[in-house]
Write a protein that holds these residues in place. Sequence first.
Motif, PDB file in Angstrom:
ATOM      1  N   GLY A   1      61.864 -44.836  73.786  1.00  0.00           N
ATOM      2  CA  GLY A   1      60.575 -44.832  72.899  1.00  0.00           C
ATOM      3  C   GLY A   1      60.471 -43.928  71.662  1.00  0.00           C
ATOM      4  O   GLY A   1      60.330 -44.089  70.438  1.00  0.00           O
TER       5      GLY A   1
ATOM      6  N   LYS B   1      63.086 -45.247  69.255  1.00  0.00           N
ATOM      7  CA  LYS B   1      62.434 -46.463  68.310  1.00  0.00           C
ATOM      8  C   LYS B   1      61.388 -45.944  67.568  1.00  0.00           C
ATOM      9  O   LYS B   1      61.169 -46.480  66.338  1.00  0.00           O
ATOM     10  CB  LYS B   1      61.847 -47.686  69.318  1.00  0.00           C
ATOM     11  CG  LYS B   1      62.801 -48.756  69.425  1.00  0.00           C
ATOM     12  CD  LYS B   1      62.001 -49.902  70.306  1.00  0.00           C
ATOM     13  CE  LYS B   1      61.847 -51.147  69.465  1.00  0.00           C
ATOM     14  NZ  LYS B   1      61.300 -52.231  70.669  1.00  0.00           N
TER      15      LYS B   1
ATOM     16  N   THR C   1      47.158 -46.415  68.447  1.00  0.00           N
ATOM     17  CA  THR C   1      47.836 -45.698  69.702  1.00  0.00           C
ATOM     18  C   THR C   1      47.414 -46.103  70.796  1.00  0.00           C
ATOM     19  O   THR C   1      48.087 -46.428  72.126  1.00  0.00           O
ATOM     20  CB  THR C   1      47.584 -44.111  69.581  1.00  0.00           C
ATOM     21  OG1 THR C   1      47.739 -43.815  68.271  1.00  0.00           O
ATOM     22  CG2 THR C   1      48.550 -43.490  70.642  1.00  0.00           C
TER      23      THR C   1
ATOM     24  N   GLU D   1      48.374 -49.934  71.532  1.00  0.00           N
ATOM     25  CA  GLU D   1      49.767 -50.120  71.820  1.00  0.00           C
ATOM     26  C   GLU D   1      49.944 -49.347  73.342  1.00  0.00           C
ATOM     27  O   GLU D   1      50.875 -50.034  73.995  1.00  0.00           O
ATOM     28  CB  GLU D   1      50.489 -49.134  70.663  1.00  0.00           C
ATOM     29  CG  GLU D   1      50.334 -49.947  69.381  1.00  0.00           C
ATOM     30  CD  GLU D   1      50.913 -51.001  69.173  1.00  0.00           C
ATOM     31  OE1 GLU D   1      51.294 -51.863  70.173  1.00  0.00           O
ATOM     32  OE2 GLU D   1      50.742 -51.819  67.900  1.00  0.00           O
ATOM     33  N   THR D   2      49.363 -48.423  73.560  1.00  0.00           N
ATOM     34  CA  THR D   2      49.772 -47.861  74.854  1.00  0.00           C
ATOM     35  C   THR D   2      49.177 -48.734  76.103  1.00  0.00           C
ATOM     36  O   THR D   2      49.974 -48.867  77.008  1.00  0.00           O
ATOM     37  CB  THR D   2      48.804 -46.497  75.216  1.00  0.00           C
ATOM     38  OG1 THR D   2      49.175 -45.660  74.145  1.00  0.00           O
ATOM     39  CG2 THR D   2      49.272 -45.705  76.365  1.00  0.00           C
TER      40      THR D   2
ATOM     41  N   ARG E   1      49.243 -51.914  75.893  1.00  0.00           N
ATOM     42  CA  ARG E   1      49.842 -53.042  75.888  1.00  0.00           C
ATOM     43  C   ARG E   1      51.339 -52.616  76.432  1.00  0.00           C
ATOM     44  O   ARG E   1      52.133 -53.613  76.596  1.00  0.00           O
ATOM     45  CB  ARG E   1      49.923 -53.471  74.544  1.00  0.00           C
ATOM     46  CG  ARG E   1      48.765 -54.421  73.962  1.00  0.00           C
ATOM     47  CD  ARG E   1      49.587 -54.901  72.626  1.00  0.00           C
ATOM     48  NE  ARG E   1      48.366 -55.616  72.098  1.00  0.00           N
ATOM     49  CZ  ARG E   1      48.496 -55.836  70.779  1.00  0.00           C
ATOM     50  NH1 ARG E   1      49.545 -55.440  69.976  1.00  0.00           N
ATOM     51  NH2 ARG E   1      47.427 -56.899  70.178  1.00  0.00           N
ATOM     52  N   GLY E   2      51.673 -51.221  76.664  1.00  0.00           N
ATOM     53  CA  GLY E   2      52.895 -50.835  77.111  1.00  0.00           C
ATOM     54  C   GLY E   2      54.030 -50.704  75.964  1.00  0.00           C
ATOM     55  O   GLY E   2      55.103 -50.504  76.242  1.00  0.00           O
ATOM     56  N   ASN E   3      53.524 -50.900  74.779  1.00  0.00           N
ATOM     57  CA  ASN E   3      54.330 -50.658  73.655  1.00  0.00           C
ATOM     58  C   ASN E   3      54.447 -49.249  73.252  1.00  0.00           C
ATOM     59  O   ASN E   3      53.937 -48.614  72.367  1.00  0.00           O
ATOM     60  CB  ASN E   3      53.734 -51.296  72.266  1.00  0.00           C
ATOM     61  CG  ASN E   3      53.729 -52.941  72.471  1.00  0.00           C
ATOM     62  OD1 ASN E   3      54.659 -53.429  73.301  1.00  0.00           O
ATOM     63  ND2 ASN E   3      53.109 -53.396  71.657  1.00  0.00           N
ATOM     64  N   PHE E   4      55.258 -48.648  74.252  1.00  0.00           N
ATOM     65  CA  PHE E   4      55.235 -47.132  74.044  1.00  0.00           C
ATOM     66  C   PHE E   4      56.054 -46.773  72.870  1.00  0.00           C
ATOM     67  O   PHE E   4      55.457 -45.205  72.340  1.00  0.00           O
ATOM     68  CB  PHE E   4      55.878 -46.477  75.436  1.00  0.00           C
ATOM     69  CG  PHE E   4      55.067 -46.734  76.498  1.00  0.00           C
ATOM     70  CD1 PHE E   4      53.991 -46.200  76.541  1.00  0.00           C
ATOM     71  CD2 PHE E   4      55.577 -46.956  77.647  1.00  0.00           C
ATOM     72  CE1 PHE E   4      53.005 -46.413  77.693  1.00  0.00           C
ATOM     73  CE2 PHE E   4      54.527 -47.475  78.863  1.00  0.00           C
ATOM     74  CZ  PHE E   4      53.435 -46.945  78.692  1.00  0.00           C
ATOM     75  N   ASP E   5      56.907 -47.221  72.328  1.00  0.00           N
ATOM     76  CA  ASP E   5      57.637 -46.910  71.331  1.00  0.00           C
ATOM     77  C   ASP E   5      56.813 -46.782  69.798  1.00  0.00           C
ATOM     78  O   ASP E   5      56.780 -45.768  69.249  1.00  0.00           O
ATOM     79  CB  ASP E   5      58.791 -47.831  70.699  1.00  0.00           C
ATOM     80  CG  ASP E   5      58.444 -49.119  70.960  1.00  0.00           C
ATOM     81  OD1 ASP E   5      57.319 -49.569  71.215  1.00  0.00           O
ATOM     82  OD2 ASP E   5      59.169 -50.207  70.544  1.00  0.00           O
ATOM     83  N   MET E   6      56.065 -47.839  69.869  1.00  0.00           N
ATOM     84  CA  MET E   6      54.901 -47.861  68.661  1.00  0.00           C
ATOM     85  C   MET E   6      54.001 -46.697  68.751  1.00  0.00           C
ATOM     86  O   MET E   6      53.613 -46.062  68.104  1.00  0.00           O
ATOM     87  CB  MET E   6      54.361 -49.314  68.775  1.00  0.00           C
ATOM     88  CG  MET E   6      53.424 -49.411  67.575  1.00  0.00           C
ATOM     89  SD  MET E   6      54.634 -49.600  66.003  1.00  0.00           S
ATOM     90  CE  MET E   6      53.248 -49.937  64.918  1.00  0.00           C
TER      91      MET E   6
END
Lengths: 232, 373
Positions: free
Chosen positions: A7, A10, A192, A195-196, A198-203
Amino acid sequence: MDLILEGIKKALWLLLTLDPEVRGVTLLSIKVSGTATLISLLIGISIGTIVALSEFRGKRFFVSLINTGMGLPPVVVGLFVTIFLWRNGPLGFFGILYTPIAMILAQAIIATPIVMGITLAAIQQLPKRLQLQILSLGATRLQMVWILIKEAKLPLLAAVMAGFGGVISEVGASMMVGGNIKGYSRVLTTATVMETSRGNFDMAIALGIILLLLAYIINLILTQIQQRERPR
Amino acid sequence: MHNARCTINQLVPILEAKDLEVERGGVLILSIPFLSIQQGETLSLIGPNGAGKTTLLQTLSYLLKPFQGEILFRGEVVNSNCPVFEYRRKLAMVFQEPLLFDTTVFNNVASGLKIRRMKKEEVRHIVEENLDRFGISHLSHRSARTLSTGEAQRTSLARAFAIQPEILLLDEPFASLDPPSRESLIEDLERILRRTRTTTIFATHDRLEALRLSDRMAVMNRGKILQIGPPEEVMNQPVDEFVASFVGVETVLTGKVVRSDGGTFSVSISGQEVEAIGDALLEEVVTLCIRPENVTLSSPSSHEITSARNVFLGRVVRITPLGFYHKVQLQCGFPLVAYVTNQSLRNLSLTEGKEVKASFKATAIHVVRRQGR
């Protein structure tokens, strides 16, 4: 552990390449929270000063209201702003719900009591005789108020920091009245959260880092000013 | 402006107050039936804390409202018809605390002028002049927060003088200073007041300060002026017990120096010479303060050799018992007050009208130099 490392990696990539989406979200955050803070400074400093300098019945009650307002829960503000701006609500005809303007409004409502409360305390802690001294130098009432505000400039800088810090990091109200619409009303905090979830931790981590940096830079600048003014 | 001032009828007092009354919480804290201040004079208000000195100063400058009565500036009533700040712009006030602004010394001294929207060049000129006057030019660019109490109070006074006020109001300006800086500031202020002839009203609880700086002295207690007059008169002839206990302790004598030689000098007081120590110029007018406990009485027939340089024959005018001792008022050509124990009173068998020898040492005299007054 991998998840976090990946994460962060990225996230740094997103930052260094100035990802357009990240950039847009950041700029909107600054715009919305900056405007809201400015509005809250105008209202908060003027009313805070007036209340500090005047004696009226129920002043204590009013001051306790302001102090309570300093800890206003953003979701509650979000709720009421939503109700007021709802299509059938009292201010529904403006049609500004789910726009950045609604977010500015909500954030200004959150920041104003913070600025007002700190201003009030700052002006009240100036020596009472300072007012007499200023008047005896021939100042008009308006000139006196202006000089007093200048005298309280250090605590007032703290008010700016607290106000801006309060709204840039706030998520509940922005989400409720802004709607987190992509490219339109999406700010750092709401993005934030999304994205969290959704599981898009990098973003999410990238956005989190920017949020932290932003808060840090603003406070660094203001602290610099404040400390430069300190007695040697 | 300056010339116009001189042609104004000198008989019209610069400031008058009539039936001034201030009430706080149903209590009368100030009651002044009449007070008049002449152009160029220095009036000191003296009294204990809570006597109403500050209240009077603040009322006279329209800082404290509401009040009853009238204030007249050069014969014209000050009222709310014209903006009160215009009246205040003729005055300047210095408080006990310096109350400086959080900026440089220069900007502090300039603040009254900036409030009047004076041009920058003019401001600089006046500020520099006043910084120099109070010996703080070298502090010009220092932050007011880094000043010592003495320097800060000098800045505050310079700020007041920069306005070139027609009346200067000083509210115990030296009270928070340590003795050395206090002394040097009083000296400077005395010199500056003498040069500018600024009308000054000055609150203090130090009678020697008042004696030194003022043309007239007003003793206040509980919001009232009990006695007003030249300092010597008030101090030598107090009208009541309170005034006596507050300012009438010492014998105060004023006279011209008739002889001066390195370290001691003689002052002519009603034809008699009183010797004191210190430096004084020939012909200079000085005031001598003699504490009653330093005056020794003895029988006029005794030939005891004494080290006291001042021995005078006098007559007892009045004897007042004060518990463990008596206050004996004498007339030696000039008035003199002595304290004697009850025992000495008996031994000398002192009664009113009796002759007695009074002596006091030259070193027991407190000398106040009041040059140029």
